[in-house]
Motif scaffolding. Structure first.
Motif, mmCIF file in Angstrom:
data_model
loop_
_atom_site.group_PDB
_atom_site.id
_atom_site.type_symbol
_atom_site.label_atom_id
_atom_site.label_comp_id
_atom_site.label_asym_id
_atom_site.label_seq_id
_atom_site.Cartn_x
_atom_site.Cartn_y
_atom_site.Cartn_z
ATOM 1 N N UNK A 155 31.841 -21.856 33.846
ATOM 2 C CA UNK A 155 31.573 -21.565 32.446
ATOM 3 C C UNK A 155 30.078 -21.419 32.205
ATOM 4 N N UNK A 156 29.753 -21.013 30.965
ATOM 5 C CA UNK A 156 28.342 -20.905 30.577
ATOM 6 C C UNK A 156 27.677 -22.272 30.568
ATOM 7 N N UNK A 157 28.442 -23.341 30.380
ATOM 8 C CA UNK A 157 27.864 -24.690 30.424
ATOM 9 C C UNK A 157 27.263 -24.954 31.792
ATOM 10 N N UNK A 158 28.029 -24.676 32.840
ATOM 11 C CA UNK A 158 27.547 -24.943 34.198
ATOM 12 C C UNK A 158 26.327 -24.085 34.512
ATOM 13 N N UNK A 159 26.380 -22.805 34.126
ATOM 14 C CA UNK A 159 25.249 -21.928 34.399
ATOM 15 C C UNK A 159 23.994 -22.391 33.659
ATOM 16 N N UNK A 160 24.136 -22.716 32.380
ATOM 17 C CA UNK A 160 22.971 -23.064 31.555
ATOM 18 C C UNK A 160 22.434 -24.442 31.872
ATOM 19 N N UNK A 161 23.304 -25.391 32.120
ATOM 20 C CA UNK A 161 22.862 -26.767 32.321
ATOM 21 C C UNK A 161 22.535 -27.094 33.767
ATOM 22 N N UNK A 162 22.975 -26.267 34.717
ATOM 23 C CA UNK A 162 22.714 -26.545 36.133
ATOM 24 C C UNK A 162 21.927 -25.440 36.830
ATOM 25 N N UNK A 163 22.459 -24.228 36.827
ATOM 26 C CA UNK A 163 21.826 -23.152 37.588
ATOM 27 C C UNK A 163 20.508 -22.697 36.959
ATOM 28 N N UNK A 164 20.477 -22.559 35.652
ATOM 29 C CA UNK A 164 19.260 -22.078 35.007
ATOM 30 C C UNK A 164 18.100 -23.057 35.160
ATOM 31 N N UNK A 165 18.276 -24.378 34.956
ATOM 32 C CA UNK A 165 17.168 -25.309 35.243
ATOM 33 C C UNK A 165 16.699 -25.242 36.692
ATOM 34 N N UNK A 166 17.654 -25.049 37.622
ATOM 35 C CA UNK A 166 17.267 -24.924 39.030
ATOM 36 C C UNK A 166 16.407 -23.694 39.250
ATOM 37 N N UNK A 167 16.771 -22.576 38.613
ATOM 38 C CA UNK A 167 15.997 -21.348 38.751
ATOM 39 C C UNK A 167 14.597 -21.517 38.168
ATOM 40 N N UNK A 168 14.503 -22.164 37.007
ATOM 41 C CA UNK A 168 13.194 -22.396 36.395
ATOM 42 C C UNK A 168 12.357 -23.356 37.232
#
Length: 273
Positions: A124-137
């Motif tokens: 879901x968008x939750x997993x992407x926003x709360x996990x993957x996006x912080x990792x990318x940043x």
């Protein structure tokens, strides 16, 4: 060696490359609910194709350097072949798995799904926003300073007009979206209806917000105390490296070549002793 054990081993060696190929294939296609028959047929057909492609170089190794590969005929007819050649059998199984899994990854890298660029994550968008996006940043910043991390600040709007402001602590990602819960940590602020945000009274440590009551979530990432620790974030780099590796045909081809040439050279060397 018991025929039943041989059959089970052959079946497992046939299925594992197909499972690996199917898992990789699902990374680059939209999620859809296929029937069990379709999924099973895809795994078996993919596994059979990869197994045939694996047996060809292994047969070459067996012909040119029999000292480093088990004898399949003796394995089938001699009951004590595995016990008498235990290490050779284990090495042959490991080599088969290495070559077959590398070949499966190479097939995935060379034959992507047409018209689909990038990876499709079944989440879901939750997993992407709360996990993957912080990792990318985190990867884009200078992480050399002690205590570096990504802080995820959330403004959660509820269906009744109430809004909460806080730092994302944790959330339930394994439940259905309507059953999930989001946990906010201090500093905590609340806004009643259309009023301004006001800090909560001292002493309150967490706010648990059910997903069924959430209208929208605004997200802001800042540099500060990490919502996920630096060690946890660095620990995911191995996974990202492997994910990048399976999409690089040149590296996979080099690895596959080494997996074939090294045993072949070793066997030829031992035969000349």
């Amino acid at each position: 060696m018991p025929t039943s054990l041989v059959s089970v081993t052959i079946f497992v060696l046939l299925v594992l490359p197909g499972i690996a190929l199917e898992l990789l294939r699902q990374r680059s296609r939209p999620g859809r609910a296929d029937s069990v028959f379709v999924e099973t047929a895809r795994v078996l057909l993919g596994g059979a194709a990869v197994t045939v492609g694996t047996l060809l170089p292994l047969g070459l190794i067996r012909t040119a350097a029999p000292a480093v590969m088990l004898n399949p005929r003796q394995l089938w007819i001699e009951p004590r072949y595995v016990a008498d050649h235990l290490w050779l059998t284990l090495w042959s199984l490991v080599l088969f798995l290495l070559v077959s899994l590398t070949l499966a990854a190479l097939c995935y890298a060379l034959l992507p799904a047409p018209g689909l660029a990038g990876n499709v994550h079944m989440e879901s968008a939750w997993v992407f926003t709360f996990n993957r996006l912080p990792q990318r940043l985190y990867d884009q910043q200078d992480a050399s300073s002690p205590g570096f991390g990504i802080r995820t600040q959330l403004q959660v709007e509820l269906t009744d007009g109430t809004a909460y402001l806080g730092v994302r602590d944790t959330y339930s990602a394994d439940a259905a979206l309507v059953d999930r819960e989001l946990v906010l940590a201090p500093p905590l602020h609340v806004r009643r209806a259309e009023g301004p945000f006001e800090p909560l009274e001292p002493g309150w440590q967490r706010i648990i917000v059910p997903a069924s009551q959430i209208r929208s979530i605004m997200v802001r990432f800042t540099r500060g105390a990490p919502s996920a620790t630096a060690s946890q974030l660095r620990g995911r780099r191995t996974t990202r490296f492997l994910a990048a590796l399976v999409t690089d045909p040149q590296r996979l081809a080099v690895i596959l070549g080494l997996e074939i040439l090294i045993p072949l050279a070793l066997g030829i060397f031992l035969r000349q002793l």
